[in-house]
Write a protein that holds these residues in place. Sequence first.
Motif, PDB file in Angstrom:
ATOM      1  N   LYS A 128      57.043  27.580  42.727  1.00 19.56           N
ATOM      2  CA  LYS A 128      56.576  27.208  41.396  1.00 19.56           C
ATOM      3  C   LYS A 128      55.117  26.767  41.436  1.00 19.56           C
ATOM      4  O   LYS A 128      54.336  27.060  40.511  1.00 19.56           O
ATOM      5  CB  LYS A 128      57.459  26.104  40.824  1.00 19.56           C
ATOM      6  N   LEU A 129      54.744  26.066  42.490  1.00 20.03           N
ATOM      7  CA  LEU A 129      53.349  25.637  42.635  1.00 20.03           C
ATOM      8  C   LEU A 129      52.430  26.850  42.767  1.00 20.03           C
ATOM      9  O   LEU A 129      51.342  26.888  42.174  1.00 20.03           O
ATOM     10  CB  LEU A 129      53.220  24.733  43.858  1.00 20.03           C
ATOM     11  N   LEU A 130      52.865  27.857  43.522  1.00 22.12           N
ATOM     12  CA  LEU A 130      52.071  29.078  43.677  1.00 22.12           C
ATOM     13  C   LEU A 130      51.929  29.809  42.346  1.00 22.12           C
ATOM     14  O   LEU A 130      50.829  30.263  41.985  1.00 22.12           O
ATOM     15  CB  LEU A 130      52.730  29.978  44.718  1.00 22.12           C
ATOM     16  N   ILE A 131      53.024  29.921  41.600  1.00 15.06           N
ATOM     17  CA  ILE A 131      52.980  30.588  40.291  1.00 15.06           C
ATOM     18  C   ILE A 131      52.043  29.843  39.349  1.00 15.06           C
ATOM     19  O   ILE A 131      51.255  30.445  38.605  1.00 15.06           O
ATOM     20  CB  ILE A 131      54.392  30.688  39.694  1.00 15.06           C
ATOM     21  N   PHE A 132      52.105  28.509  39.386  1.00 13.59           N
ATOM     22  CA  PHE A 132      51.237  27.707  38.521  1.00 13.59           C
ATOM     23  C   PHE A 132      49.761  27.935  38.856  1.00 13.59           C
ATOM     24  O   PHE A 132      48.915  28.073  37.963  1.00 13.59           O
ATOM     25  CB  PHE A 132      51.592  26.232  38.669  1.00 13.59           C
ATOM     26  N   ALA A 133      49.443  27.991  40.149  1.00  9.77           N
ATOM     27  CA  ALA A 133      48.059  28.247  40.562  1.00  9.77           C
ATOM     28  C   ALA A 133      47.605  29.631  40.109  1.00  9.77           C
ATOM     29  O   ALA A 133      46.453  29.818  39.683  1.00  9.77           O
ATOM     30  CB  ALA A 133      47.937  28.106  42.074  1.00  9.77           C
ATOM     31  N   MET A 134      48.500  30.609  40.169  1.00  4.14           N
ATOM     32  CA  MET A 134      48.166  31.966  39.721  1.00  4.14           C
ATOM     33  C   MET A 134      47.906  31.979  38.218  1.00  4.14           C
ATOM     34  O   MET A 134      46.975  32.655  37.746  1.00  4.14           O
ATOM     35  CB  MET A 134      49.303  32.920  40.077  1.00  4.14           C
ATOM     36  N   ILE A 135      48.719  31.230  37.448  1.00  9.14           N
ATOM     37  CA  ILE A 135      48.511  31.171  36.003  1.00  9.14           C
ATOM     38  C   ILE A 135      47.147  30.575  35.691  1.00  9.14           C
ATOM     39  O   ILE A 135      46.417  31.063  34.817  1.00  9.14           O
ATOM     40  CB  ILE A 135      49.635  30.345  35.348  1.00  9.14           C
ATOM     41  N   ALA A 136      46.781  29.508  36.406  1.00  8.43           N
ATOM     42  CA  ALA A 136      45.477  28.882  36.188  1.00  8.43           C
ATOM     43  C   ALA A 136      44.352  29.883  36.446  1.00  8.43           C
ATOM     44  O   ALA A 136      43.340  29.889  35.739  1.00  8.43           O
ATOM     45  CB  ALA A 136      45.326  27.658  37.088  1.00  8.43           C
ATOM     46  N   ARG A 137      44.539  30.742  37.440  1.00  6.76           N
ATOM     47  CA  ARG A 137      43.520  31.744  37.738  1.00  6.76           C
ATOM     48  C   ARG A 137      43.516  32.871  36.705  1.00  6.76           C
ATOM     49  O   ARG A 137      42.462  33.419  36.366  1.00  6.76           O
ATOM     50  CB  ARG A 137      43.754  32.307  39.142  1.00  6.76           C
ATOM     51  N   PHE A 138      44.694  33.214  36.164  1.00 12.46           N
ATOM     52  CA  PHE A 138      44.776  34.268  35.146  1.00 12.46           C
ATOM     53  C   PHE A 138      43.961  33.926  33.907  1.00 12.46           C
ATOM     54  O   PHE A 138      43.458  34.819  33.220  1.00 12.46           O
ATOM     55  CB  PHE A 138      46.239  34.493  34.739  1.00 12.46           C
ATOM     56  N   TYR A 139      43.837  32.634  33.619  1.00 10.35           N
ATOM     57  CA  TYR A 139      43.129  32.226  32.407  1.00 10.35           C
ATOM     58  C   TYR A 139      41.663  32.673  32.415  1.00 10.35           C
ATOM     59  O   TYR A 139      41.039  32.780  31.361  1.00 10.35           O
ATOM     60  CB  TYR A 139      43.197  30.705  32.235  1.00 10.35           C
TER      61      TYR A 139
END
Length: 343
Positions: A128-139
């Motif tokens: 979940k932490l990895l997915i959250f970091a990816m979402i932050a980068r997608f922005y």
Amino acid sequence: MYGEIERFIKVWISAILGLCYCYYIAARIPKGFLRLLSLLPILYLFIILPLNISSPNLVGYTSFFLVQLGIFKLLLFSFNKGPLALSPPNIVHFISIASLPITPKQHPPTNKNNTTNTQKPKWLLPLKLLIFAMIARFYEYNEYFHPHFILVLYCLHLYLSLELVFALIATPVQTLFGLEIEPHFNEPYLSSSLQDFWGHRWNLMVRHDKKTHTVYNHVSCTITGLVGPSCATSAAMLATFLVFGLVHDLIYYHVTCVPPTWEIMCFFVLHGVCTVAEVAVKKVVLRCGWWLHRAVSGPLVVAFLAISVNWLFFPQLLRNEMDRKSSEEYVILVDFVKSKIYH
């Protein structure tokens, strides 16, 4: 940003001082109206303190902790109920329980089949932490994505940010104090119904404090003799959702600093009405031997949640560009962590 962090620290120092007053002075006043009266200045302080912060993330979590958690715990404490009535052994315990997403278990469940007590895989939280970091980068590449995909990211962002922050706070407190605390979430994306989502999977600690002690029981007990247990239960559920809506409108005001549009209230009223209707329909169909397989009901529930969230929950934030400001802060945080890791 440094000035914002300084204001954030001052706000929390003020909150801690207020809780010291609650522990050393208000706690010595007999429970009931007099103790509630002595706590009113602190309740007011908790309402106005978040207005000193402008960062969407910092003010959002501060408002959630002080308003949605702290105020309700202190209201229960004034009548010697809730987690603060268990006589925390010292001031550090009291402050942590009052202002953080922590509710010690009074009677830990012994049923091994209890879904909220199931041991989760150790790899789930890092994932979940990895997915959250990816979402932050997608922005950073919003302009290249379809608007519907962006809304999906917002839904994931909302859930993951809450769960990760709660876990980040609760884990060290649980380790240091040796407390067994109530779980925060139970994989809400696996919900099989609205009742399952709100009652057993989403933000369980807040649901427990408001429903069991503050709103649900009081409304149910007050009107059961007038309308009967079935109608009283439905009215208590609606009242609980109404309180959720009012509190979230206050949090939105802290975050956006604009008058409420009541969209968030409509969101919780909608879910309250739909949950009450769902419970009533389930009683009828189960008597007839009918049921809907969770392979069908699960996606329907998730779709309803996603549509209603994007219709009523996010628009006020998007109109005030909270998504852009919040994502910029997360990108700064990710870059800071990367700089520390690679240098």
